[in-house]
Design an enzyme around this catalytic site. Structure first.
Site, short mmCIF file in Angstrom:
data_model
loop_
_atom_site.label_atom_id
_atom_site.label_comp_id
_atom_site.label_asym_id
_atom_site.label_seq_id
_atom_site.Cartn_x
_atom_site.Cartn_y
_atom_site.Cartn_z
N ASP A 134 0.82 -1.16 -0.10
CA ASP A 134 -0.04 0.19 0.11
C ASP A 134 1.00 1.37 0.09
O ASP A 134 0.22 2.44 -0.08
CB ASP A 134 -1.07 0.06 1.13
CG ASP A 134 -0.20 0.13 2.47
OD1 ASP A 134 0.84 -0.17 2.65
OD2 ASP A 134 -0.94 0.14 3.79
N SER A 135 2.31 1.13 0.13
CA SER A 135 3.07 2.07 -0.23
C SER A 135 2.86 2.98 -1.61
O SER A 135 3.25 3.84 -1.91
CB SER A 135 4.56 1.58 -0.33
OG SER A 135 4.64 0.31 -1.30
N ASP A 143 -1.20 -5.86 -0.14
CA ASP A 143 -1.10 -5.36 1.15
C ASP A 143 -2.70 -5.18 1.16
O ASP A 143 -3.39 -4.81 0.24
CB ASP A 143 -0.61 -4.12 1.20
CG ASP A 143 0.60 -3.90 1.95
OD1 ASP A 143 0.86 -5.07 2.70
OD2 ASP A 143 1.24 -3.00 1.97
N LYS A 172 -1.26 -9.25 3.09
CA LYS A 172 -0.36 -8.85 4.35
C LYS A 172 -1.19 -7.72 4.90
O LYS A 172 -2.01 -6.99 4.23
CB LYS A 172 1.07 -8.32 3.82
CG LYS A 172 1.81 -7.58 4.99
CD LYS A 172 3.28 -7.29 4.63
CE LYS A 172 3.77 -6.20 3.87
NZ LYS A 172 3.16 -4.74 4.48
N GLU A 187 -1.28 -5.38 8.88
CA GLU A 187 -0.22 -4.50 9.98
C GLU A 187 -1.06 -4.90 11.25
O GLU A 187 -2.13 -4.85 11.59
CB GLU A 187 -0.14 -3.09 9.68
CG GLU A 187 0.51 -2.60 8.24
CD GLU A 187 0.61 -1.29 8.22
OE1 GLU A 187 0.34 -0.43 9.04
OE2 GLU A 187 1.08 -0.92 6.94
N GLU A 219 9.29 -3.84 10.37
CA GLU A 219 9.48 -2.77 9.89
C GLU A 219 10.15 -1.68 10.80
O GLU A 219 9.50 -1.49 11.98
CB GLU A 219 8.69 -1.97 9.04
CG GLU A 219 8.88 -0.63 8.36
CD GLU A 219 7.91 -0.35 7.75
OE1 GLU A 219 6.96 -1.07 7.10
OE2 GLU A 219 8.04 0.86 6.88
O1 KIV Z 1 3.75 -1.18 1.44
C1 KIV Z 1 4.89 -1.47 1.36
O2 KIV Z 1 5.67 -1.28 0.64
C2 KIV Z 1 5.03 -2.29 2.70
C3 KIV Z 1 6.41 -2.81 2.85
C4 KIV Z 1 7.56 -1.48 3.09
C5 KIV Z 1 6.90 -3.72 3.69
O3 KIV Z 1 4.37 -2.72 3.47
NA NA Z 2 2.48 -1.66 3.48
#
Ligand code: KIV
Ligand code: NA
Length: 276
Positions: A44-45, A83, A113, A115, A182
């Site tokens: 989600d970056s 994510d 994934k 959090e 992280e």
């Molecule tokens: O969203 C992302 O790119 C991430 C990584 C930094 C682990 O969650």
């Molecule tokens: Na992320």
């Protein structure tokens, strides 16, 4: 051969490092896959490096599904982890399962994934019960940026360190097949890696983890808004791209592009008939 959760497990057992990079589009995913990256994270970056927001909080399920299915087409061997965006699982265990399912069915992800640790143990367990592989993500979790008061390293004092260890154990207990650590100090990340049976994937967590992940725009030197300390730049592609764009502009302006070899011919006979 397509990597699976078993590949991750075997790599930890064999002491082989796991490689992960983010991707958000087909072209990049294919390049990473061909380079032999074990797993591609549709992070989600993307809210920051693709969409230009200053955090990940505005990213939607639709955004994640859109980019996930695009990446999946380019990932022949790499395991695609997508994510779960902010508020797609925090609201309830039910929402977590439904939205994880959408990332698999509509986003063609291999795994999801999310959090959080202790607070989301039940969410992870129920997603895993639905036969969807889960990667945990603990330490500095960017969806909690407003609670943390910024993107800051986590786990330096005894209470925080204990909380992160509890989170790691909860994620493993819930059935996740890997966990991202992280922005936690190296000794803590190394200790967690030793006590867990599932592999740890570090970002800003030192060299003691079972694998590493980076955002590809960071490691290629393409994203200049913010560069965390833990990033190593393997190239300056941002500068190279800018130079190519500049050269193109000047060649178009001065008429040196396109040349004959970039253009299509037709017979003079036909043109004569048109212009006569
Ligand atoms: O969203 C992302 O790119 C991430 C990584 C930094 C682990 O969650
Ligand atoms: Na992320």
């Amino acid at each position: 051969m397509k990597n699976t959760t078993v590949t991750f497990k075997n790599k930890k057992t064999d002491g082989e490092k796991i490689t992960m990079l983010t991707a958000y589009d087909y072209t990049t995913a294919k390049l990473e896959d061909e380079a032999g990256v074990d797993s591609i994270l549709v992070g989600d970056s993307l809210g920051m490096v693709i969409m230009g927001y200053d955090s990940t909080l505005s990213v939607t399920m639709e955004d994640m599904i859109h980019h996930s299915k695009i990446v999946a087409r380019g990932a022949k061997n790499a395991l695609v982890v997508t994510d779960m965006p902010f508020m797609s699982y925090q609201t309830s265990v039910y929402d977590a399962v439904v939205n994880a399912g959408r990332l698999i069915k509509e986003g063609h992800a291999d795994a999801v994934k999310l959090e959080g640790g202790v607070k989301f143990e039940e969410h992870i367990r129920k997603i895993v019960d639905a036969s969807i592989p889960v990667v945990g993500h603990i330490g500095m979790t960017p969806q909690s940026v407003n609670s943390f008061g910024g993107f800051k390293v986590q786990g330096k004092n005894i209470d925080d360190a204990k909380r992160i260890i509890d989170d790691a154990k909860a994620v493993e207990r819930a059935g996740a097949f890997a966990v991202v650590l992280e922005c936690v100090p190296t000794p803590l990340a190394t200790y967690i890696t030793e006590i867990l049976s599932i592999p740890t994937i570090g970002i800003g967590a030192g060299n003691g983890c079972d694998g590493q992940v980076l955002v590809y725009q960071d490691m290629l030197g393409m994203y200049s808004d913010f560069t965390p300390k833990f990033v190593k730049k393997y190239g300056e592609l941002g500068e190279s791209m800018k130079n190519c764009f500049k050269q193109y502009c000047s060649e178009v302006k001065n008429g040196t592009f396109p040349k004959e070899e970039n253009s299509f011919k037709m017979s003079e006979e036909v043109m004569k008939q048109i212009t006569e």
